[in-house]
Design a protein around this motif. Structure first.
Motif, PDB file in Angstrom:
ATOM      1  N   ALA A   1      46.292  12.018  17.465  1.00 17.87           N
ATOM      2  CA  ALA A   1      45.851  11.685  17.762  1.00 17.87           C
ATOM      3  C   ALA A   1      44.089  12.062  18.676  1.00 17.87           C
ATOM      4  N   ASP A   2      44.346  13.000  18.660  1.00 18.14           N
ATOM      5  CA  ASP A   2      43.150  13.841  18.937  1.00 18.14           C
ATOM      6  C   ASP A   2      42.350  14.654  18.018  1.00 18.14           C
ATOM      7  N   ASP A   3      43.140  14.755  16.763  1.00 14.52           N
ATOM      8  CA  ASP A   3      42.593  15.113  15.402  1.00 14.52           C
ATOM      9  C   ASP A   3      41.960  14.259  14.232  1.00 14.52           C
ATOM     10  N   PRO A   4      40.682  14.357  14.481  1.00 11.54           N
ATOM     11  CA  PRO A   4      40.040  12.675  13.267  1.00 11.54           C
ATOM     12  C   PRO A   4      40.629  13.322  11.779  1.00 11.54           C
ATOM     13  N   ARG A   5      41.302  14.590  11.741  1.00  9.99           N
ATOM     14  CA  ARG A   5      40.738  14.760  10.529  1.00  9.99           C
ATOM     15  C   ARG A   5      42.116  14.607   9.722  1.00  9.99           C
ATOM     16  N   MET A   6      43.291  13.561  10.318  1.00 11.83           N
ATOM     17  CA  MET A   6      44.861  13.118   9.669  1.00 11.83           C
ATOM     18  C   MET A   6      45.197  12.316  11.316  1.00 11.83           C
TER      19      MET A   6
ATOM     20  N   ASP B   1      36.339  19.458  13.942  1.00 11.25           N
ATOM     21  CA  ASP B   1      36.542  17.548  13.479  1.00 11.25           C
ATOM     22  C   ASP B   1      35.191  17.533  13.014  1.00 11.25           C
ATOM     23  N   ALA B   2      34.396  18.184  12.844  1.00 12.12           N
ATOM     24  CA  ALA B   2      32.832  17.511  12.740  1.00 12.12           C
ATOM     25  C   ALA B   2      33.389  17.307  11.089  1.00 12.12           C
ATOM     26  N   SER B   3      34.188  18.258  10.665  1.00 16.01           N
ATOM     27  CA  SER B   3      33.642  18.196   8.911  1.00 16.01           C
ATOM     28  C   SER B   3      33.594  17.363   8.324  1.00 16.01           C
ATOM     29  N   GLY B   4      34.088  15.877   8.166  1.00 20.11           N
ATOM     30  CA  GLY B   4      33.666  15.334   7.767  1.00 20.11           C
ATOM     31  C   GLY B   4      35.278  14.564   6.720  1.00 20.11           C
ATOM     32  N   VAL B   5      36.449  15.365   6.953  1.00 21.66           N
ATOM     33  CA  VAL B   5      37.538  14.932   6.345  1.00 21.66           C
ATOM     34  C   VAL B   5      38.645  14.758   7.068  1.00 21.66           C
ATOM     35  N   GLN B   6      39.477  13.001   5.591  1.00 24.56           N
ATOM     36  CA  GLN B   6      39.510  12.446   7.266  1.00 24.56           C
ATOM     37  C   GLN B   6      41.321  12.559   6.005  1.00 24.56           C
ATOM     38  N   ILE B   7      42.554  13.126   6.238  1.00 25.49           N
ATOM     39  CA  ILE B   7      43.363  13.188   5.957  1.00 25.49           C
ATOM     40  C   ILE B   7      44.459  11.628   6.555  1.00 25.49           C
ATOM     41  N   VAL B   8      44.945  11.289   5.260  1.00 22.98           N
ATOM     42  CA  VAL B   8      45.423   9.439   5.605  1.00 22.98           C
ATOM     43  C   VAL B   8      46.960   9.853   4.801  1.00 22.98           C
TER      44      VAL B   8
END
Length: 561
Positions: free
Chosen positions: A277-282, A384-391
């Motif tokens: 939950a605290d890591d927006p990358r996944m 975390d600010a890289s903009g990448v998000q893995i679903v």
């Protein structure tokens, strides 16, 4: 019965048996499994006889023996592939399970990997029955002429992968379906796999969703198919006492029991989401619990690029380097911090997209403090600010480590990353690995020699052993040649290693191998792109990997040298 009637009775019996065999073999729900059992038993008998006959009289490990064994592996793998394709269902899952098991000969890995995309879609009528049983008549009853307004691609299953992607610009109109459950339910599946089939739909409230529907008849096949597999593995052990793979059947049965429970999968999805939950990358998709049962799973429909598709990532505005690092970091965290391991991080189970502008801005303002699982470094993490998000889409298989096992795993990864053979041996001993096979874990985890010099030692600086970070070491790793000076594992070694290893380690090893394969594909794509783009300069694919894998002496899950 008179003699004159016996031929007629025999003929009628034969015709009845033939009719039953035809129904059992062609029934869309898999029949009761007797013809599948017969096919599996005959195939196994042929493979065993081939090994016995072809290797008879040959001295073990002699050149003729090695050559004959290599040809045998090729034939056996092809026969096993044909059997799994013919029987489908649980046999497809078993083939995938065997093909990804640690240490299996390359022909089995290569041939059985073809099962990822071999499922035949079910007729919509069968899907409709499952959905109607779950939510009432007419729940999945759109007009025959219904079409989606875009081309949708989705490869999904509990093991084969779960990937949503679409260029559809909007959901279909609400009047497309008269059901009070779904306002739209696409007749055409957007993916079909061995255990499930997925359809795009829109809820009565207008939310676009993916509906995963279990293939009917799987639970009926379960007992017969597993009994057949137990018989075959036991027979192989009798024929080849050193090849004892009976330990695979209970592991496979436990895995299938969990994967066939879609409500459990939904709970695992939410638990993984809380852990990250605290890591927006996944992130994980939302579950629609009011539209979920043990055989139907309804979740948020997700669009994005496939994680191992370098050109697709760039087209979506995602840097493949950042995607690979986010993947390795987040999976390392779930393993080493939470001891909660996703067992099937297949490329089809993940999509990559851009984070929202709001999330990126917040990450830049408030970078979270990151502590390693081993607690020996702490820093501000701005990635975390890289903009990448893995679903992460599919959640059918997880394994959980208790606290002692999690700590052992941390020590083992640290020892492998720091190339400390004494610590590797010590931790392997704690895990129950036989002394003769303690070189295997570094090889399977990081394609690393077990006797390499620890980082920073005089032996390493003197160059008396190959540096895993060197081009020479990288090339050997790719070819599978670095095995601590040892040849590839033999089948009896695979058997001995598998029996000694804790059960949860089988899932961890599979997960690690899949993550490493994804990062390797991305690295190859990056190297090819950099070679075309002169402005990036000459960069080695494994130079990039090793730079991140061993930065400050820290190995990362899946990216270790």
């Amino acid at each position: 019965m008179s003699l004159s009637r016996r031929p007629l009775a025999a003929l009628a019996g034969a015709a009845g048996a033939a009719a039953f065999a035809r129904w059992d073999a062609t029934d869309t729900k898999g029949g009761v499994g007797l013809t599948r059992a017969a096919a599996a038993t005959s195939t196994a008998a042929l493979i065993v006889a081939d090994y016995k006959w072809s290797l008879f009289g040959l001295e073990k490990d002699s050149p003729p023996f090695v050559s004959a064994r290599a040809a045998l592996h090729e034939r056996a793998a092809k026969r096993l592939l044909r059997l799994c394709e013919r029987n489908g269902g649980l046999y497809t899952k078993a083939g995938q399970f065997i093909g990804t098991a640690s240490g299996m000969p390359v022909p089995f890995q290569r041939e059985l990997s073809k099962l990822q995309d071999s499922a035949t879609p079910l007729p919509f009528e069968d899907v409709q029955k499952v959905v109607d049983e779950a939510f009432g008549a007419g729940a999945a009853d759109p007009p025959a002429a219904t079409k989606t307004d875009g081309v949708v691609a989705y490869s999904a299953s509990t093991d084969d992968g779960m990937n949503f992607a679409s260029n559809a610009s909007k959901a279909p109109p609400a009047e497309a379906c008269s059901s009070t459950v779904f306002s739209f339910f696409d007749r055409e599946p957007i993916a079909a796999a061995s255990l499930a089939q997925v359809h795009r739909a829109v809820t009565a409230d207008g939310d676009e969703v993916a509906v995963k529907v279990q293939r009917p008849g799987l639970r009926r096949q379960f007992d017969v198919d597993l009994a057949t597999m137990r018989l075959i593995t036991s027979a192989i052990t009798v024929a080849f006492p050193n090849f004892d793979f009976t330990f695979l059947v209970p592991e496979f049965a436990d895995r299938l029991t969990r994967e066939l429970d879609f409500e459990l999968e939904g709970r695992m999805c939410e638990r993984a989401g809380r852990a990250l939950a605290d890591d927006p990358r996944m992130v994980t998709p939302d579950i629609y619990w009011e539209l979920t049962t043990s055989k139907v799973l309804t979740m948020e429909y997700v669009r994005g690029a496939k994680i191992d598709d370098g050109p697709g990532l760039r087209a979506a505005g995602v840097d493949p380097r950042e995607a690979a690092e986010a993947l390795a970091d987040t999976f390392a965290r779930t393993l080493l911090c939470h001891g909660f391991v996703h067992g099937d991080p297949h490329p089809g189970n993940m999509l990559v997209r851009r984070q929202s502008d709001e999330i990126v801005a917040k990450a830049k303002r408030e970078p979270r403090r990151k502590l390693s699982p081993l607690g020996f470094f702490s820093r501000r993490d701005k990635r975390d600010a890289s903009g990448v998000q893995i679903v992460l889409l599919d959640h059918g298989l997880y394994t959980e480590l208790d606290e002692p096992a999690r700590r052992r795993m941390c020590r083992l990864w640290h020892a492998v990353a720091m190339r400390d053979p004494s610590k590797v041996r010590e931790t392997s001993e704690e895990m129950g690995v036989p002394p003769s096979l303690r070189w295997v874990l570094p090889q399977l985890m990081a394609r690393q020699q077990s006797h390499v010099a620890p980082v920073g030692t005089a032996k390493e600086r003197a160059g008396s052993v190959p540096d895993p970070r060197s081009a020479e070491g990288a090339a050997a790793r790719v070819d599978g040649l670095i095995r601590g000076g040892r040849p590839p594992m033999t089948m009896d070694q695979v058997s001995e290693f598998g029996k000694s290893l804790p059960r949860e380690m089988m899932v961890v090893m599979r997960s690690n191998a899949l993550i490493r394969n994804i990062t390797r594909r991305l690295a190859a794509d990056i190297a090819e792109t950099d070679a075309r783009d002169k402005s990036a300069g000459a960069r080695s694919v494994f130079g990039w990997l090793s730079k991140r894998s061993f930065k400050k002496g820290r190995g990362r899950f899946g990216l270790s040298a």
